[in-house]
Write a protein that holds these residues in place. Structure first.
Motif, PDB file in Angstrom:
ATOM      1  N   VAL A  49       4.533  -5.559  -0.055  1.00 60.75           N
ATOM      2  CA  VAL A  49       5.480  -4.454  -0.282  1.00 60.75           C
ATOM      3  C   VAL A  49       5.371  -3.432   0.843  1.00 60.75           C
ATOM      4  O   VAL A  49       6.378  -2.912   1.333  1.00 60.75           O
ATOM      5  N   VAL A  50       4.140  -3.156   1.273  1.00 54.18           N
ATOM      6  CA  VAL A  50       3.928  -2.223   2.385  1.00 54.18           C
ATOM      7  C   VAL A  50       4.644  -2.728   3.634  1.00 54.18           C
ATOM      8  O   VAL A  50       5.297  -1.962   4.359  1.00 54.18           O
ATOM      9  N   SER A  51       4.549  -4.026   3.904  1.00 56.51           N
ATOM     10  CA  SER A  51       5.194  -4.609   5.085  1.00 56.51           C
ATOM     11  C   SER A  51       6.714  -4.539   4.994  1.00 56.51           C
ATOM     12  O   SER A  51       7.391  -4.199   5.963  1.00 56.51           O
ATOM     13  N   VAL A  52       7.246  -4.868   3.808  1.00 55.84           N
ATOM     14  CA  VAL A  52       8.704  -4.868   3.629  1.00 55.84           C
ATOM     15  C   VAL A  52       9.276  -3.458   3.748  1.00 55.84           C
ATOM     16  O   VAL A  52      10.312  -3.233   4.397  1.00 55.84           O
ATOM     17  N   LEU A  53       8.600  -2.491   3.172  1.00 57.72           N
ATOM     18  CA  LEU A  53       9.109  -1.116   3.166  1.00 57.72           C
ATOM     19  C   LEU A  53       8.858  -0.390   4.476  1.00 57.72           C
ATOM     20  O   LEU A  53       9.498   0.623   4.761  1.00 57.72           O
ATOM     21  N   GLY A  54       7.919  -0.879   5.265  1.00 54.56           N
ATOM     22  CA  GLY A  54       7.586  -0.178   6.499  1.00 54.56           C
ATOM     23  C   GLY A  54       6.832   1.106   6.249  1.00 54.56           C
ATOM     24  O   GLY A  54       6.865   2.026   7.068  1.00 54.56           O
ATOM     25  N   VAL A  55       6.151   1.184   5.107  1.00 48.66           N
ATOM     26  CA  VAL A  55       5.394   2.394   4.773  1.00 48.66           C
ATOM     27  C   VAL A  55       3.922   2.155   5.086  1.00 48.66           C
ATOM     28  O   VAL A  55       3.511   1.055   5.459  1.00 48.66           O
ATOM     29  N   SER A  56       3.132   3.200   4.930  1.00 43.68           N
ATOM     30  CA  SER A  56       1.690   3.089   5.121  1.00 43.68           C
ATOM     31  C   SER A  56       1.018   3.029   3.749  1.00 43.68           C
ATOM     32  O   SER A  56       1.475   3.671   2.806  1.00 43.68           O
ATOM     33  N   ASP A  57      -0.060   2.268   3.658  1.00 45.37           N
ATOM     34  CA  ASP A  57      -0.752   2.180   2.369  1.00 45.37           C
ATOM     35  C   ASP A  57      -1.465   3.495   2.076  1.00 45.37           C
ATOM     36  O   ASP A  57      -1.638   4.357   2.944  1.00 45.37           O
TER      37      ASP A  57
ATOM     38  N   LYS B  22       5.850   1.744  11.932  1.00 45.12           N
ATOM     39  CA  LYS B  22       6.173   2.355  10.642  1.00 45.12           C
ATOM     40  C   LYS B  22       7.267   3.408  10.815  1.00 45.12           C
ATOM     41  O   LYS B  22       7.429   4.004  11.878  1.00 45.12           O
ATOM     42  N   ASN B  23       8.020   3.622   9.747  1.00 43.82           N
ATOM     43  CA  ASN B  23       9.055   4.655   9.736  1.00 43.82           C
ATOM     44  C   ASN B  23       8.373   6.022   9.676  1.00 43.82           C
ATOM     45  O   ASN B  23       7.728   6.358   8.682  1.00 43.82           O
ATOM     46  N   LEU B  24       8.532   6.823  10.722  1.00 44.03           N
ATOM     47  CA  LEU B  24       7.801   8.085  10.804  1.00 44.03           C
ATOM     48  C   LEU B  24       8.354   9.128   9.841  1.00 44.03           C
ATOM     49  O   LEU B  24       7.624  10.040   9.430  1.00 44.03           O
ATOM     50  N   LEU B  25       9.632   9.031   9.493  1.00 41.39           N
ATOM     51  CA  LEU B  25      10.171   9.931   8.475  1.00 41.39           C
ATOM     52  C   LEU B  25       9.504   9.650   7.134  1.00 41.39           C
ATOM     53  O   LEU B  25       9.142  10.576   6.391  1.00 41.39           O
ATOM     54  N   VAL B  26       9.324   8.376   6.825  1.00 41.25           N
ATOM     55  CA  VAL B  26       8.625   7.994   5.594  1.00 41.25           C
ATOM     56  C   VAL B  26       7.171   8.456   5.642  1.00 41.25           C
ATOM     57  O   VAL B  26       6.616   8.927   4.645  1.00 41.25           O
ATOM     58  N   THR B  27       6.551   8.345   6.816  1.00 34.86           N
ATOM     59  CA  THR B  27       5.168   8.801   6.966  1.00 34.86           C
ATOM     60  C   THR B  27       5.051  10.292   6.688  1.00 34.86           C
ATOM     61  O   THR B  27       4.124  10.744   5.994  1.00 34.86           O
ATOM     62  N   ALA B  28       5.981  11.076   7.224  1.00 42.19           N
ATOM     63  CA  ALA B  28       5.967  12.525   6.967  1.00 42.19           C
ATOM     64  C   ALA B  28       6.160  12.813   5.477  1.00 42.19           C
ATOM     65  O   ALA B  28       5.496  13.691   4.908  1.00 42.19           O
TER      66      ALA B  28
END
Length: 530
Positions: free
Chosen positions: A236-244, A275-281
Motif C-alpha cells: 500500500v505504501v508503494s502504491v500510494l507513494g507515501v512514507s510509512d 515520494k509525493n512531497l505534498l503527501v509527506t508534508a
C-alpha cells in the motif's frame, strides 16, 4: 468483464449504505409512511453515497413489496428497474447537459407517466453545473411537478445552488465516513472477494480514502492488482507513494530534537524514492497533530492509528516537548500546503520550513557543508566562521548618519517617502533576504512568496539589493510593476533605504540555488567541498 470493487459492491438496499444513517433512516420512514416528497437534494463530498442512495430510493418508492423501506429486489418492478436502461429512472449528468435546452426537454418529457412503477425518478448529478438559465427553467417544474415525478438533485458544491432551488427541495447532507467504518467495510469486501490483506494495510487504505468509500475502494483495487490479491502494508505504501509511519516518525522526531543531519538524511531518502512531497508534508502535519493530541488528551484517540510499539514511541516523544513547540511545528507544515501546490521546488520549501523551526542557539552553532548536492552538517566548526557580515564597508557607511544619502524619493507615489523611513544598520545580504521572505509570507502574498523562495542568490552593492533570477518565467513575473513595487515596499517597511535590481542569470544551477537559499534562512556561510 471485470467490475471495479466500488461498482461490484455498490449497495442495493439502505442497510448496506454505511455511515449515513441520518439520511437512510429518514428516507425509509418516508417510504413506510407513504410520505414521498417531490424533490430532494443530496449534498456532500465525493464518494459518500449520494448517487447510490438516490438509486436505492428510486427503486424503493416503486417497489411493490418494500422490506423495511428498502426495495425487495424480487418483484417484477425491482427486476425491471435494476437494469441500467430502465426508462422510469433517468440519470442526467448536469456537467455535460447543463444548458437551458436540455432542461426544457426534461420539462416536456416529465409529463409522461411511468411505464413500470408508481413514480418516474429524475436523478440530476452535479446539479451545481447547470447554467443560470437552466436553473430558471427547472424552477417551475420543481415547484409544481406532476404527481408521478420525483426529482433527486446531487451535488458536491451546494453553495453554488440558487436560494430559489434550495427552498423547493428536501435537503440531506452526506457526511464523510470515519476511518474505522471504512476499514470494517474493506475487511468484509476483501473476505467476499478472497483477497488477503494485513490489518495495517487495511487501515492505511481506509485512511487514504479520506472519508470517501469510493476512493478507498479504488485504492484497494489498485493494491489488490499490485500484490496479486495478497495485500501487505509495504504494498500500500508503494502504491500510494507515501512514507510509512516509521519514516515519518524518524523525520518528525529529527525536526523536534533538532538532529538536522538525521533530518536531511531521512528526507533525502524520501526524495530519492520518488515520494509525493505534498503527501509527506501532510503526513508531517498529522504526525505533529497526533503528538499534540497525545500530549493533551492521552493516547486513547490515537490507538486506532498506531500499533503499541509506535504508540509508545510517540508518548515518549510527546513528553519531551511542550504544547507550544508541537503546535508551532504543526502550524508550520500546515501553512505550506498551498505553497507546495505552486512551488517549482517543493523539496527546498519543506527543508527551509524544517530549518525555520530550529532554536536560535542551534542556528548560531551550525555550519553547513554541501557535497554534491547532499547536505552534511558539522556542529564542531568554530563559531568565528559563522555569521560573518557581507559588505562591511557598506554597513559602516549606512550606520554613519553623515554619509547617508536620503535625498532620492521613491519613484512610485504609493510607496513611502524615503524621508519617512527610519534608517537601520544593514545586516548581511543573507539575513536581509530572509527577513524579506518572512515579511512577504506574513502579509499573505503566497504566490509572490512561492516565486521568491525559489531564488537563491542576492547581493548588496552600492545601496542596491541585486536579486539574481535563474529563469525567464520568474524574472518576468517579478518585473511586473505590482510585484516589483511590492518588493521595494517590503524593504522600506523593514526600514532599509535600498533600491532593488533584478538580474536574469540562467547560469545559476539548482544545486547552488539550493545552497544559497539555505544560507539566507540560517544566516550562515555554506562551504562547498569536493
Amino acid at each position: 468483464m471485470y467490475l471495479a470493487l466500488y461498482r461490484k459492491y455498490r449497495p442495493t438496499t439502505f442497510d448496506k449504505i454505511v455511515g449515513q444513517e441520518h439520511v437512510t433512516k429518514t428516507l425509509r420512514n418516508q417510504i413506510l409512511n407513504d410520505q414521498i416528497g417531490h424533490a430532494y437534494l443530496f449534498c456532500g463530498s465525493r464518494g459518500t453515497g449520494k448517487t447510490t442512495c438516490a438509486k436505492v430510493f428510486a427503486r424503493a418508492i416503486n417497489c411493490q413489496h418494500p422490506v423495511d423501506g428498502s426495495p425487495c429486489g424480487e418483484c417484477e418492478v425491482c427486476k425491471a428497474l435494476k437494469e441500467n436502461n430502465a426508462i422510469d429512472i433517468i440519470e442526467i449528468d448536469a456537467a455535460s447537459n447543463n444548458g437551458v435546452e436540455e432542461i426544457r426537454d426534461l420539462r416536456e418529457k416529465v409529463k409522461y407517466p411511468p411505464t413500470v412503477g408508481r413514480y418516474k425518478v429524475y436523478i440530476i448529478d452535479e446539479v451545481h453545473m447547470l447554467t443560470a438559465s437552466a436553473f430558471n427553467a427547472l424552477l417551475k417544474t420543481l415547484e409544481e411537478p406532476p404527481t408521478h415525478a420525483v426529482f433527486i438533485l446531487a451535488t458536491t458544491e451546494v453553495h453554488r445552488l440558487p436560494a430559489t432551488i434550495l427552498s423547493r427541495v428536501l435537503r440531506f447532507d452526506f457526511k464523510l465516513i470515519n476511518t474505522q467504518t471504512i476499514a470494517k467495510l474493506l475487511t468484509d469486501i476483501f473476505k467476499q472477494s478472497n483477497i488477503i490483506a494485513e490489518e495495517s494495510a487495511i487501515n492505511l487504505i481506509a485512511t487514504a480514502g479520506q472519508g470517501s468509500v469510493r476512493d478507498a475502494l479504488s485504492i484497494a483495487d489498485m493494491c489488490a492488482s499490485f500484490s496479486n490479491n495478497n495485500i501487505k502494508y509495504d504494498d500500500v505504501v508503494s502504491v500510494l507513494g507515501v512514507s510509512d509511519k516509521q519514516t515519518i516518525y524518524n523525520l518528525g522526531s529529527a525536526i523536534l530534537e533538532e538532529r538536522i543531519k538525521d533530518f536531511f538524511t531521512e528526507f533525502t531518502n524520501i526524495v530519492k524514492a520518488g515520494k509525493n512531497l505534498l503527501v509527506t508534508a501532510n503526513d508531517l502535519t498529522k504526525f505533529f497533530r497526533d503528538l499534540l493530541v497525545i500530549k493533551t488528551c492521552g493516547d486513547d484517540l490515537a490507538k486506532n492509528e498506531y500499533n503499541d510499539e509506535m504508540l509508545g514511541k510517540l508518548k515518549s516523544l510527546a513528553e519531551k516537548f511542550d504544547v507550544a513547540k508541537l503546535n508551532e511545528a504543526m502550524q508550520a507544515f500546515s501553512q505550506i500546503e498551498a505553497e507546495l501546490k505552486y512551488s517549482l521546488n517543493p523539496q527546498l520549501l519543506i527543508e527551509t520550513t524544517a530549518l525555520g523551526l530550529l532554536s536560535a542557539d542551534v542556528k548560531k552553532k551550525l555550519t553547513i557543508q554541501a557535497s554534491r548536492g547532499e547536505i552534511v552538517f558539522d556542529k564542531e566548526t568554530k563559531d568565528q566562521n559563522l555569521n560573518q557580515p557581507c559588505h562591511t564597508d557598506l554597513q559602516k557607511q549606512t550606520e554613519n548618519p553623515k554619509n547617508q544619502d536620503l535625498s532620492k524619493q521613491a519613484e512610485n507615489k504609493d510607496l513611502p517617502k524615503q524621508d519617512d523611513i527610519t534608517p537601520k544598520p544593514l545586516p548581511n545580504e543573507r539575513v536581509l533576504w530572509g527577513r524579506m521572505l518572512l515579511n512577504i509570507k506574513k502579509q499573505g502574498n503566497i504566490l509572490l512568496h512561492s516565486v521568491c523562495v525559489e531564488l537563491g542568490k542576492v547581493k548588496l552593492e552600492n545601496q542596491t539589493l541585486k536579486i539574481f533570477v535563474p529563469d525567464v518565467i520568474n524574472y518576468e513575473t517579478l518585473k511586473k510593476p505590482q510585484n516589483y513595487n511590492y518588493l521595494v515596499d517590503t524593504l522600506h517597511k523593514l526600514g532599509y533605504n535600498l533600491n532593488i535590481e533584478l538580474v536574469l542569470d540562467e547560469t545559476i544551477n539548482n544545486e547552488q540555488n539550493k545552497i544559497n537559499q539555505l544560507e539566507h534562512i540560517l544566516g550562515v556561510k555554506i562551504e562547498l567541498t569536493n
